[in-house]
Scaffold this motif. Sequence first.
Motif, short mmCIF file in Angstrom:
data_model
loop_
_atom_site.label_atom_id
_atom_site.label_comp_id
_atom_site.label_asym_id
_atom_site.label_seq_id
_atom_site.Cartn_x
_atom_site.Cartn_y
_atom_site.Cartn_z
N VAL A 71 0.87 -1.19 0.00
CA VAL A 71 0.00 0.00 0.00
C VAL A 71 0.91 1.24 0.00
CG1 VAL A 71 -1.85 1.21 1.16
CG2 VAL A 71 -1.76 -1.28 1.24
N HIS A 72 0.73 2.09 -1.02
CA HIS A 72 1.52 3.30 -1.17
C HIS A 72 0.64 4.51 -0.88
CE1 HIS A 72 4.91 1.25 -3.17
NE2 HIS A 72 3.96 0.46 -3.68
N GLY A 73 1.07 5.38 -0.01
CA GLY A 73 0.38 6.62 0.27
C GLY A 73 1.09 7.82 -0.32
N PRO A 74 0.57 9.03 -0.16
CA PRO A 74 1.24 10.23 -0.74
C PRO A 74 2.62 10.45 -0.16
CG PRO A 74 -1.04 10.70 -0.10
CD PRO A 74 -0.72 9.36 0.46
N SER A 75 2.83 10.08 1.11
CA SER A 75 4.12 10.35 1.75
C SER A 75 4.93 9.09 1.99
CB SER A 75 3.89 11.06 3.08
OG SER A 75 3.08 10.26 3.93
N SER A 135 -0.22 0.58 8.54
CA SER A 135 -1.19 0.33 9.62
C SER A 135 -2.59 0.71 9.15
CB SER A 135 -0.81 1.12 10.87
OG SER A 135 -0.91 2.50 10.63
N ALA A 136 -3.59 0.14 9.80
CA ALA A 136 -4.98 0.44 9.45
C ALA A 136 -5.32 1.89 9.80
CB ALA A 136 -5.93 -0.53 10.18
N LYS A 137 -4.76 2.40 10.88
CA LYS A 137 -5.02 3.79 11.27
C LYS A 137 -4.50 4.75 10.22
CE LYS A 137 -3.98 7.12 14.90
NZ LYS A 137 -3.28 7.34 16.18
N GLN A 138 -3.32 4.46 9.69
CA GLN A 138 -2.73 5.31 8.67
C GLN A 138 -3.57 5.27 7.39
OE1 GLN A 138 1.35 4.24 8.26
NE2 GLN A 138 1.90 6.15 7.22
N ALA A 139 -4.10 4.10 7.04
CA ALA A 139 -4.94 3.98 5.84
C ALA A 139 -6.26 4.71 6.01
CB ALA A 139 -5.18 2.50 5.52
N ALA A 140 -6.80 4.66 7.23
CA ALA A 140 -8.07 5.34 7.47
C ALA A 140 -7.92 6.85 7.39
CB ALA A 140 -8.64 4.92 8.83
N ILE A 174 -2.69 0.57 -4.24
CA ILE A 174 -2.32 -0.79 -3.83
C ILE A 174 -1.56 -1.42 -4.99
CG2 ILE A 174 -3.14 -3.06 -3.12
CD1 ILE A 174 -5.57 -1.72 -1.93
N GLU A 175 -0.37 -1.88 -4.70
CA GLU A 175 0.49 -2.48 -5.72
C GLU A 175 0.36 -4.00 -5.65
OE1 GLU A 175 5.18 -2.73 -7.11
OE2 GLU A 175 4.59 -1.58 -5.31
N PHE A 176 0.00 -4.61 -6.81
CA PHE A 176 -0.06 -6.06 -6.97
C PHE A 176 1.10 -6.50 -7.85
CE2 PHE A 176 -4.36 -4.64 -6.13
CZ PHE A 176 -4.75 -5.47 -5.09
N ALA A 177 1.16 -7.75 -8.12
CA ALA A 177 2.26 -8.27 -8.93
C ALA A 177 2.23 -7.73 -10.34
CB ALA A 177 2.23 -9.80 -8.94
N ASP A 178 1.02 -7.42 -10.89
CA ASP A 178 0.90 -6.99 -12.28
C ASP A 178 0.65 -5.50 -12.42
OD1 ASP A 178 -1.52 -7.06 -11.08
OD2 ASP A 178 -2.60 -7.99 -12.76
N THR A 211 -3.23 -0.17 -8.35
CA THR A 211 -4.65 0.21 -8.46
C THR A 211 -4.92 1.35 -7.48
OG1 THR A 211 -5.27 -2.04 -9.03
CG2 THR A 211 -7.01 -0.59 -8.19
N PRO A 212 -5.41 2.52 -7.94
CA PRO A 212 -5.73 3.61 -7.01
C PRO A 212 -6.98 3.29 -6.20
CG PRO A 212 -6.31 4.24 -9.25
CD PRO A 212 -5.62 2.92 -9.36
N VAL A 213 -7.00 3.75 -4.95
CA VAL A 213 -8.13 3.48 -4.04
C VAL A 213 -8.50 4.79 -3.37
CG1 VAL A 213 -8.91 2.22 -2.00
CG2 VAL A 213 -7.42 1.10 -3.66
N ARG A 214 -9.81 5.07 -3.28
CA ARG A 214 -10.31 6.25 -2.55
C ARG A 214 -11.44 5.76 -1.66
NH1 ARG A 214 -12.09 11.26 -6.01
NH2 ARG A 214 -9.82 11.34 -6.27
N PRO A 215 -11.24 5.72 -0.35
CA PRO A 215 -12.30 5.22 0.55
C PRO A 215 -13.56 6.06 0.42
CG PRO A 215 -10.21 5.38 1.67
CD PRO A 215 -10.04 6.06 0.36
#
Length: 520
Positions: A467-471, A476-481, A488-492, A495-499
Amino acid sequence: MELFEDPPAGSNAPEFTVSEISGAVKRVLEGEFGRVRVRGEIGRVSRPSSGHLYFDLKDDRSIIAAVTWKGQAARLSTRPEEGIEVIATGRLTTFPGQSKYQLIVDEIEPAGAGALMMMLEKRRKALAAEGLFDEARKRPLPYLPRVIGVVTSPSGAVIRDILHRLRDRFPTRVLIWPVAVQGEACAPQVTNAIQGFNALDPDGPIPRPDLIIVARGGGSLEDLWGFNEESVVRAAAASKIPLISAVGHETDTTLIDFASARRAPTPTAAAEMAVPVRADLAARLAESSARMIRANQTREQRQRQRLTDLARALGRPQALIDPARQRFDLFAERLEPALKGFVRTRRDRLNALPFSLSVLRSGLVNRRDRLTAIQQRLQREVIRDEARRRETLTQIGTRLTRARARTISDAGRNIARQKQELSMLLLRLQAAAVRLLPPRRERLERLDRLRQTLGYTETLRRGFAVVHGPSGLITSAKQAAETPRFEIEFADGRTPVRPDSGPTKPTRAGKSSKDQKSLF
């Protein structure tokens, strides 16, 4: 008749040669005591011209012979000295030439601080007996050195303290010779630094220092031991440049302190000893200049007053000139008769000269004839000497021609031999390249495969994600929230994610999956 005699009783024991017995004892001893550490007192140290060290290790009941070979002796951290207690590390072996066993020593360390102090005191007395610590041989410090050489570690706080103090008191040029201030490399590097500063040319591109400071911070006796080595003390005593020792704090004492011109309690104090305070010098100079001006003014005023007083005692100038004018008139009347008498006397003497001139002329003729004869003899000698020199030069030229031919011939043979050797070396180099390159290439390929195996991309192929963030990475789950947008980086790929929902409080480990809220 019996062909063989019966062996005597007891002759069934096997027979060994001396070398076989010595070899068996050597193998048993080296097998049982491959590497040992022995504690004891050093006695009978011998240093032959071969460079090896021979000494004894003893206690109150036994003695073991010990030897350190020339190559290892130069790397010993502690030199063996008679009477000190040490711990020697090495291997036991035998010396068949004398039917004895001995310890081949690789390392020597003092057996505690007491042994170090005993060795230090013994070394101090020996060097003092040679006169290295005499006050009469120490050089006075220069009042205002133009260049100061500092021997210390360039990365410690000591050099910063010295430079800061010099900058505050009297900025001057500083040359830093970086050295190790503890460990085995300390003593040789400090010795080379002191000798190197002394070897600089005063008129060279690197100026020779007028003063040397050897500095180090505080430490234990073992940390400061490099400044107790004999080579450092002798270099400090032999230094033609005045040297200030600033090793350790005020309570620390090393042998270089006794050999240096001055000892400073701290490196900062050494900088204060080296230069005066510029502001104080400026104030003293201004005061001296003012006193000199006042003294000149007072002296000029006193001399002007005296000149005025002397002028009052003088009479009229005309009264001083009149007696001299009268004497001139008197001598002027007597001058004309005196000149006439002088001319008459010189004329009579000149009339008597023809006889003297004839005698002189005959003497000159005789001397001319003698000079002519001498000139003729010189010419003949010059001609003969020139012929001899020409013949000598001809002979020398012949010998030089032969020598040049021999030299050219020898040079040709040497060049041909060297060309042949170069060709052989080139062939060996090419063969070595062909032999060594395939194993190196195969090893590089194995390392590259290992790199790919241990990389995190292989982990992504097994179902994990990053999981890559801006910084940076989100771990951690707190950081993601609290992050409005991340990837989110997969093997291929990524994928951008916006909660959809706002920040949620992370769930603690141990709660059931029903109580945890999804971020998507």
